[in-house]
Scaffold this active site. Structure first.
Site, PDB file in Angstrom:
ATOM      1  N   GLU A   1      -4.212   9.177   5.251  1.00  0.00           N
ATOM      2  CA  GLU A   1      -4.463   7.623   5.033  1.00  0.00           C
ATOM      3  C   GLU A   1      -5.249   7.175   3.842  1.00  0.00           C
ATOM      4  O   GLU A   1      -6.255   7.875   3.753  1.00  0.00           O
ATOM      5  CB  GLU A   1      -4.769   7.198   6.341  1.00  0.00           C
TER       6      GLU A   1
ATOM      7  N   LYS B   1       0.861  -0.972   8.171  1.00  0.00           N
ATOM      8  CA  LYS B   1      -0.081  -0.379   9.356  1.00  0.00           C
ATOM      9  C   LYS B   1      -0.218  -1.749  10.330  1.00  0.00           C
ATOM     10  O   LYS B   1      -0.787  -2.791   9.964  1.00  0.00           O
ATOM     11  CB  LYS B   1      -1.686   0.009   8.948  1.00  0.00           C
TER      12      LYS B   1
ATOM     13  N   CYS C   1      -3.473   6.031  11.782  1.00  0.00           N
ATOM     14  CA  CYS C   1      -4.745   5.987  12.097  1.00  0.00           C
ATOM     15  C   CYS C   1      -5.031   5.204  13.333  1.00  0.00           C
ATOM     16  O   CYS C   1      -4.830   5.615  14.365  1.00  0.00           O
ATOM     17  CB  CYS C   1      -5.818   5.891  10.873  1.00  0.00           C
TER      18      CYS C   1
END
Length: 262
Positions: free
Chosen positions: A40, A111, A146
């Site tokens: 990321e 995300k 994440c």
């Protein structure tokens, strides 16, 4: 199917353009793999919030160009980690990019779960709204990033959409490394998928990174795991193992609550 995870060491003193060139070279070195995964926000650092605005780029920006060329030169499928995307309306997103072996960008994922508890990423970036899967010749990828790892309902949606291999680039802090390792294995076991969880080494704006990128099979067995520095790990994935696991131990069939059964 050979998967390689490149655990990039992020040094804030290294110019972004230099890191792009270096990471592109690392991708090219993995031409024996079928799928390569990056972490990321490796161009900037996941905790370098004050730099997000300055390094934001359009989807066709410099990271796209570098990663497209690297995927094409290596002849691999490339999950290029994520970048700070500047959308046409000016909104910033934490966006993952996926490339085919001919260098075509085949998918992007914004995300959904932003970390920060009303600070940092949670206030600076927009939230994605759509789960994303990517069909490859031998498997279907389910994309997450994440902090998404803490939300199992997202992974159920990915499984229902056909995901057999979960891919999670991350900039996970060292102080919560135990959660990273535990949750990566848990998501693989509960969804009976492979898990490719790729983190970073070094530190992001003074936040020490956990490293410990890991490849997990559908039974929760760790096939490869990195340490804390820059490192490349790899493993052979059996494209048929997901189906075999779900057949001999049909736990997904017995779901009662929540999302529909597959």
């Amino acid at each position: 199917m050979r998967a390689s995870l490149i655990q990039v060491g992020v040094d804030q003193q290294e110019p972004v353009n230099s890191r792009r060139e270096r990471v592109a070279s690392l991708v090219r070195s993995q031409s024996a793999a079928d799928l390569v995964v990056l972490p990321e926000l490796w161009p900037v650092g996941a905790f370098a919030f004050e730099e997000f605005e300055a390094v934001a780029e359009e989807l066709e920006g410099p990271t796209h160009r570098a990663m497209s060329a690297a995927a094409r030169d290596a002849g691999v499928w490339l999950h290029a980690g994520s970048v700070i995307e500047r959308a046409p309306d000016g909104t910033l997103y934490n966006t993952s990019l996926v490339y085919s072996p001919d260098g075509e960008r085949t998918a992007q994922y914004r995300k959904i779960h932003r970390f920060g508890f009303d600070k940092g990423e949670a206030t600076l970036l927009g939230a994605g709204t759509e789960p994303v899967t990517v069909p490859l010749p031998d498997t279907t990828l389910g994309l997450a990033t994440c902090y998404d790892l803490r939300f199992p309902e997202l992974f159920r949606q990915l499984v229902d959409a056909g995901a057999q291999t979960l891919v999670i680039p991350a900039g996970w802090p060292a102080r919560r490394r135990a959660h990273w390792s535990l949750l990566a294995r848990a998501r693989a076991v509960e969804n009976q998928t492979y898990m490719l969880a790729c983190g970073t080494g070094g530190s992001h704006a003074g936040v020490e990174q956990a490293g410990h990128s890991v490849i997990v099979d559908p039974w929760g067995e760790v096939l490869a795991e990195a340490g804390t520095g820059e490192e490349i790990i790899g493993a052979e994935l059996d494209p048929e193992l997901v189906g075999k696991t779900r057949h001999v131990f049909p736990v997904l069939r017995d779901r009662v609550l929540g999302l529909p059964k597959p």
